[in-house]
Structure formats: C-alpha cells, structure tokens
Design a protein around this motif. Structure first.
Motif, PDB file in Angstrom:
ATOM      1  N   LEU A   1     -18.758  -2.096 -27.764  1.00 43.11           N
ATOM      2  CA  LEU A   1     -18.840  -1.024 -28.759  1.00 43.11           C
ATOM      3  C   LEU A   1     -18.053   0.199 -28.304  1.00 43.11           C
ATOM      4  CD1 LEU A   1     -22.612  -1.303 -29.726  1.00 43.11           C
ATOM      5  CD2 LEU A   1     -20.639  -2.109 -31.037  1.00 43.11           C
ATOM      6  N   GLU A   2     -18.103   0.479 -27.018  1.00 44.13           N
ATOM      7  CA  GLU A   2     -17.330   1.608 -26.501  1.00 44.13           C
ATOM      8  C   GLU A   2     -15.833   1.351 -26.668  1.00 44.13           C
ATOM      9  OE1 GLU A   2     -17.524   4.626 -22.680  1.00 44.13           O
ATOM     10  OE2 GLU A   2     -18.496   2.663 -22.570  1.00 44.13           O
ATOM     11  N   ALA A   3     -15.421   0.108 -26.522  1.00 40.78           N
ATOM     12  CA  ALA A   3     -14.008  -0.240 -26.718  1.00 40.78           C
ATOM     13  C   ALA A   3     -13.583  -0.003 -28.161  1.00 40.78           C
ATOM     14  CB  ALA A   3     -13.766  -1.694 -26.318  1.00 40.78           C
ATOM     15  N   VAL A   4     -14.475  -0.312 -29.107  1.00 36.88           N
ATOM     16  CA  VAL A   4     -14.172  -0.064 -30.518  1.00 36.88           C
ATOM     17  C   VAL A   4     -13.989   1.427 -30.769  1.00 36.88           C
ATOM     18  CG1 VAL A   4     -15.088  -0.206 -32.868  1.00 36.88           C
ATOM     19  CG2 VAL A   4     -15.340  -2.151 -31.322  1.00 36.88           C
ATOM     20  N   SER A   5     -14.864   2.244 -30.204  1.00 40.68           N
ATOM     21  CA  SER A   5     -14.732   3.692 -30.398  1.00 40.68           C
ATOM     22  C   SER A   5     -13.435   4.203 -29.789  1.00 40.68           C
ATOM     23  CB  SER A   5     -15.938   4.418 -29.800  1.00 40.68           C
ATOM     24  OG  SER A   5     -15.892   4.419 -28.390  1.00 40.68           O
ATOM     25  N   TYR A   6     -13.045   3.647 -28.645  1.00 42.36           N
ATOM     26  CA  TYR A   6     -11.805   4.064 -27.996  1.00 42.36           C
ATOM     27  C   TYR A   6     -10.601   3.697 -28.867  1.00 42.36           C
ATOM     28  CZ  TYR A   6      -8.121   4.440 -24.468  1.00 42.36           C
ATOM     29  OH  TYR A   6      -6.977   4.773 -23.780  1.00 42.36           O
ATOM     30  N   GLU A   7     -10.641   2.493 -29.456  1.00 46.61           N
ATOM     31  CA  GLU A   7      -9.540   2.047 -30.318  1.00 46.61           C
ATOM     32  C   GLU A   7      -9.327   3.001 -31.490  1.00 46.61           C
ATOM     33  OE1 GLU A   7     -10.672  -1.765 -31.734  1.00 46.61           O
ATOM     34  OE2 GLU A   7     -10.690  -2.713 -29.756  1.00 46.61           O
ATOM     35  N   THR A   8     -10.416   3.513 -32.029  1.00 49.15           N
ATOM     36  CA  THR A   8     -10.346   4.330 -33.238  1.00 49.15           C
ATOM     37  C   THR A   8     -10.340   5.830 -32.951  1.00 49.15           C
ATOM     38  OG1 THR A   8     -12.765   4.140 -33.420  1.00 49.15           O
ATOM     39  CG2 THR A   8     -11.431   2.575 -34.671  1.00 49.15           C
ATOM     40  N   GLY A   9     -10.422   6.203 -31.678  1.00 41.52           N
ATOM     41  CA  GLY A   9     -10.394   7.618 -31.336  1.00 41.52           C
ATOM     42  C   GLY A   9     -11.655   8.372 -31.717  1.00 41.52           C
ATOM     43  N   VAL A  10     -12.759   7.680 -31.801  1.00 38.86           N
ATOM     44  CA  VAL A  10     -14.038   8.287 -32.174  1.00 38.86           C
ATOM     45  C   VAL A  10     -14.888   8.443 -30.921  1.00 38.86           C
ATOM     46  CG1 VAL A  10     -16.165   7.918 -33.482  1.00 38.86           C
ATOM     47  CG2 VAL A  10     -13.976   7.354 -34.505  1.00 38.86           C
ATOM     48  N   GLY A  11     -15.592   9.551 -30.810  1.00 39.47           N
ATOM     49  CA  GLY A  11     -16.466   9.769 -29.672  1.00 39.47           C
ATOM     50  C   GLY A  11     -17.569   8.731 -29.604  1.00 39.47           C
ATOM     51  N   PHE A  12     -17.985   8.386 -28.400  1.00 44.77           N
ATOM     52  CA  PHE A  12     -19.014   7.363 -28.215  1.00 44.77           C
ATOM     53  C   PHE A  12     -20.164   7.944 -27.412  1.00 44.77           C
ATOM     54  CE2 PHE A  12     -20.982   3.905 -25.765  1.00 44.77           C
ATOM     55  CZ  PHE A  12     -21.285   3.007 -26.782  1.00 44.77           C
ATOM     56  N   VAL A  13     -21.397   7.717 -27.904  1.00 45.02           N
ATOM     57  CA  VAL A  13     -22.593   8.202 -27.224  1.00 45.02           C
ATOM     58  C   VAL A  13     -23.597   7.059 -27.127  1.00 45.02           C
ATOM     59  CG1 VAL A  13     -24.587   9.737 -27.354  1.00 45.02           C
ATOM     60  CG2 VAL A  13     -22.321  10.600 -27.915  1.00 45.02           C
ATOM     61  N   ALA A  14     -24.068   6.808 -25.931  1.00 44.08           N
ATOM     62  CA  ALA A  14     -25.152   5.854 -25.707  1.00 44.08           C
ATOM     63  C   ALA A  14     -26.165   6.529 -24.797  1.00 44.08           C
ATOM     64  CB  ALA A  14     -24.637   4.565 -25.075  1.00 44.08           C
ATOM     65  N   PRO A  15     -27.397   6.702 -25.250  1.00 44.16           N
ATOM     66  CA  PRO A  15     -28.403   7.375 -24.424  1.00 44.16           C
ATOM     67  C   PRO A  15     -28.678   6.603 -23.143  1.00 44.16           C
ATOM     68  CG  PRO A  15     -29.121   7.207 -26.719  1.00 44.16           C
ATOM     69  CD  PRO A  15     -27.911   6.338 -26.579  1.00 44.16           C
ATOM     70  N   PRO A  16     -29.282   7.257 -22.151  1.00 44.46           N
ATOM     71  CA  PRO A  16     -29.687   6.551 -20.927  1.00 44.46           C
ATOM     72  C   PRO A  16     -30.584   5.357 -21.268  1.00 44.46           C
ATOM     73  CG  PRO A  16     -29.996   8.918 -20.684  1.00 44.46           C
ATOM     74  CD  PRO A  16     -29.650   8.682 -22.122  1.00 44.46           C
ATOM     75  N   LEU A  17     -30.542   4.355 -20.422  1.00 42.23           N
ATOM     76  CA  LEU A  17     -31.281   3.132 -20.707  1.00 42.23           C
ATOM     77  C   LEU A  17     -32.767   3.394 -20.925  1.00 42.23           C
ATOM     78  CD1 LEU A  17     -29.620   0.623 -18.212  1.00 42.23           C
ATOM     79  CD2 LEU A  17     -28.931   1.243 -20.531  1.00 42.23           C
ATOM     80  N   SER A  18     -33.334   4.360 -20.195  1.00 35.96           N
ATOM     81  CA  SER A  18     -34.763   4.643 -20.326  1.00 35.96           C
ATOM     82  C   SER A  18     -35.123   5.200 -21.699  1.00 35.96           C
ATOM     83  CB  SER A  18     -35.198   5.636 -19.249  1.00 35.96           C
ATOM     84  OG  SER A  18     -34.512   6.872 -19.394  1.00 35.96           O
ATOM     85  N   LEU A  19     -34.138   5.733 -22.418  1.00 34.99           N
ATOM     86  CA  LEU A  19     -34.386   6.275 -23.754  1.00 34.99           C
ATOM     87  C   LEU A  19     -33.904   5.339 -24.858  1.00 34.99           C
ATOM     88  CD1 LEU A  19     -33.516  10.047 -23.199  1.00 34.99           C
ATOM     89  CD2 LEU A  19     -35.783   8.980 -23.321  1.00 34.99           C
ATOM     90  N   CYS A  20     -33.399   4.168 -24.474  1.00 33.12           N
ATOM     91  CA  CYS A  20     -33.024   3.162 -25.465  1.00 33.12           C
ATOM     92  C   CYS A  20     -34.224   2.307 -25.853  1.00 33.12           C
ATOM     93  CB  CYS A  20     -31.903   2.270 -24.931  1.00 33.12           C
ATOM     94  SG  CYS A  20     -30.287   3.039 -24.977  1.00 33.12           S
ATOM     95  N   THR A  21     -35.052   1.987 -24.861  1.00 34.72           N
ATOM     96  CA  THR A  21     -36.274   1.236 -25.158  1.00 34.72           C
ATOM     97  C   THR A  21     -37.323   2.203 -25.717  1.00 34.72           C
ATOM     98  OG1 THR A  21     -36.879   1.522 -22.839  1.00 34.72           O
ATOM     99  CG2 THR A  21     -35.842  -0.550 -23.457  1.00 34.72           C
TER     100      THR A  21
END
Length: 364
Positions: free
Chosen positions: A295-315
């Motif tokens: 998913l981060e690669a997709v954001s890089y391809e399109t020039g869009v910022g990417f945010v993924a919270p820390p793993l402890s806040l994903c669950t």
C-alpha cells in the motif's frame, strides 16, 4: 468550550477489553494511558472467539481496566470531561458490557456520555497519531470489515467500496484454521509466509476483472483449501515448506487485491482535488508488513502521503475510542443513558448495505 479535553474511552467490541485516557490541548492529542486485556488464551481451544466467553470476560475486566487506565494517567474521574464508549458494531454481548459500564460511570459521576462507532475509531486513528487533515482516503481493514472510505469529518464518511463477503481478517483466520495454525490467524499466517515462496501457488485475485473498489476473499480461501487437499492427496500430508508456501501465496494474493483496489479508490479520491492528499490505513490487518509495504508503494507511485498508525493502535484499543469521543464532543455530540448497544452500525449510512440488512439494520 474548554481548549483542553480529557476523555476516558472504553472498548469491548470483540475479544480485547480496553480503557484509555486521551487529552487534547489545542487540537494536539496525547495518550495519557492505554490498557488492553486480551482474551486469546480464553478462546484458544475453540479455534476462534466465543461470544459468550468474550462477554463474560469483558464484564469481569472492564472496571479493573478503567481503574488501571486512570491510575496510569495519574488522574481521577474528577479530571475527566466525558466518557466515550464503543456502542457498536461488534459482538453484542461485549458491546453491551462496555455500554453498561460506561453508563454506570456517567450516571455516578455526572459526566457526559458519548457513543462511538468502533469503525470510526479506527478511521480517525490517523488524526490521533499524525494529525492529518480532512478529507483523506482510508482503507479500514480488520477482522470483520474491509472498506475504502473518504473521511471528511468525525461523522462524515463516504464508502467507495468494500468486501462483499469475507473480510481479509476473516480470510486470514480461516486460512490459519485450514493449515493448523493458531488463532488469531493473521500473525501466524504472516510468520509462516516469511519462510515461504509466494510464486509456488498462484491463487486467484478475485474481482480484479471487474471495475470498482469492491472486494471478495471467500473464493480465495476456498482456493487455499483445494490446494491443501491436493497436496495431502498427493503426499499423504503437508510438509512445513508446503504450509509456508501456501501462506505466502495466500498473503500475496490478498496484498495484490488490496493494492489494486487502492489504486482505483485513489483515482476517485483525487478527483475531489484534496488540498493535502493522504492515504491512511488502519485496522488489525494493517499490522501485516507485506500489506503495508504494498500500500505504501501505491501511495509513492501516485505522490500521495501515506500514514499507517503504530501497530499497537491498529488492533482494537480504547485510545482510538477516546480520541473519536474528543472529536464528537467538540462537534456537539452527546448521548443519554438510553444509549443502545448496536451489533450493526455502518459508517456510510447513505449507501446501500454491502452485505444486506436484517431486523437490526444494515450489516455493513
């Protein structure tokens, strides 16, 4: 309106009992305490979450969890401005346990009560962790849900697509059971996949031949079952490498589907010309490193910022519920002691239900 808000959050929608205290001062949130009691050991022998066991464990642990969160934050209820609680969707026994506990605290303390959609908690987590601006594109991918959402506000969500059957988390759990791995299945499948060769099994990528952002993972799980049975028939069993390769092939297929559907969702989102375009991902399956990387690669391809919270806040956690409560509180949202626990609660209430409806409303 006070510039500083301190909210106690409660979460009990599935098999994690959680309480947290979050303070926001001048729109800068800070997690003062976050406590999570897991139930994996209670359900391990059953191959999945048993709703009745989960509800009983929530009822036994919620008060302890709240006390621990307040102690860790070095606060008392007199320092709290409101109580936020997951009011749905989820296993109704667990949701009800949390709602009743929150009602009791609110009634005894006189504090305002705020019912929070569990999915909104996940969807707003990137604002808690990274303070990203509205609107942003969110992939909410968890054990029971998978949706692409344009998030325009704390109670303003537009669904671009979602799963029409099994969510990715369900597919991971079912695949783990097929291969004799422990529950929850996501971490086990990911660990096995690290030792496997994904190219050995070319599993289907469902719905990529159709337009739109909807997804399907039920058939993918069936393909894993057939490949497993073929190996067992041929070899009279599965080797460790067979299992690792099956996991790797399955994980690769899920990742490819999510990445391609994300490209399509991004095209729709970017047509709105957001001032600060951002792609965010949250939910338990977002902890999977292969999925995050693609998913981060997709954001890089399109020039869009990417945010993924820390793993402890994903669950599942209560910090996201407390933060969602802060945004809802500032938007003027309040609930009374008649707040109902809801097993179903779609985020986008204007779109047709993905999985149909029943007496208790739209499923998703």
């Amino acid at each position: 309106m006070r510039s500083s808000l301190t909210i106690l959050g409660l979460e009990s929608s599935c098999d994690d009992t959680a309480a947290a205290v979050v303070r926001s001062t001048d729109d800068a949130p800070d997690i003062l305490a976050s406590v999570v009691y897991g139930q994996s050991d209670l359900h391990a022998a059953f191959g999945g979450v048993v709703p009745e066991i989960a509800a009983r464990a929530h009822a036994e642990k919620l008060d302890t969890c709240v006390k621990q969160a307040l102690t860790n934050a070095n606060l008392t209820l007199s320092d709290i401005d409101a109580i936020a609680v997951t009011a749905g969707p989820g296993l109704i026994g667990g949701v009800l346990s949390g709602v009743m506990c929150a009602k009791g605290i609110a009634a005894a303390s006189g504090l305002p009560l705020i019912g929070v959609n569990h999915l909104a908690g996940h969807a707003l987590t990137p604002r808690l962790t990274d303070n990203i601006a509205y609107p942003y594109l969110m992939l909410l991918v968890s054990g029971g849900h998978c949706q692409f959402l344009i998030v325009r506000g704390c109670d303003d969500f537009s669904r671009l697509g979602g799963t029409i059957d099994d969510a990715p988390g369900e597919a991971f759990d079912k695949t783990a059971r097929l291969l004799g791995l422990p529950q929850p299945g996501g971490p086990g499948v990911e660990r096995e996949a690290e030792k496997g060769e994904a190219a050995r099994f070319r599993f289907p990528r469902p719905l990529l031949d159709r337009p739109g952002c909807d997804m399907s993972f039920s058939g993918l799980k069936t393909a894993v079952l057939r490949a497993r049975d073929a190996l067992i028939s041929e070899k009279s069993g599965l080797s460790r490498q067979d299992r690792a390769d099956l996991c790797a092939g399955f994980q690769e297929a899920v990742s490819d589907v999510l990445a391609e559907k994300m490209r399509r969702a991004l095209n729709i989102y970017m047509a709105e010309t957001p001032e600060t375009p951002t792609l965010a991902v949250a939910g338990g399956v977002a902890a999977n490193r292969t999925i995050r990387t693609k998913l981060e690669a997709v954001s890089y391809e399109t020039g869009v910022g990417f945010v993924a919270p820390p793993l402890s806040l994903c669950t599942d956690n209560a910090a996201m519920i407390a933060y969602a409560g802060i945004e809802l509180y500032r938007a003027g949202h309040r609930d009374g002691l008649n707040l109902a626990a809801r097993p179903r609660w779609p985020l986008d209430r204007s779109s047709p239900a993905m999985l149909g409806s029943g007496k208790k409303g739209a499923k998703a």
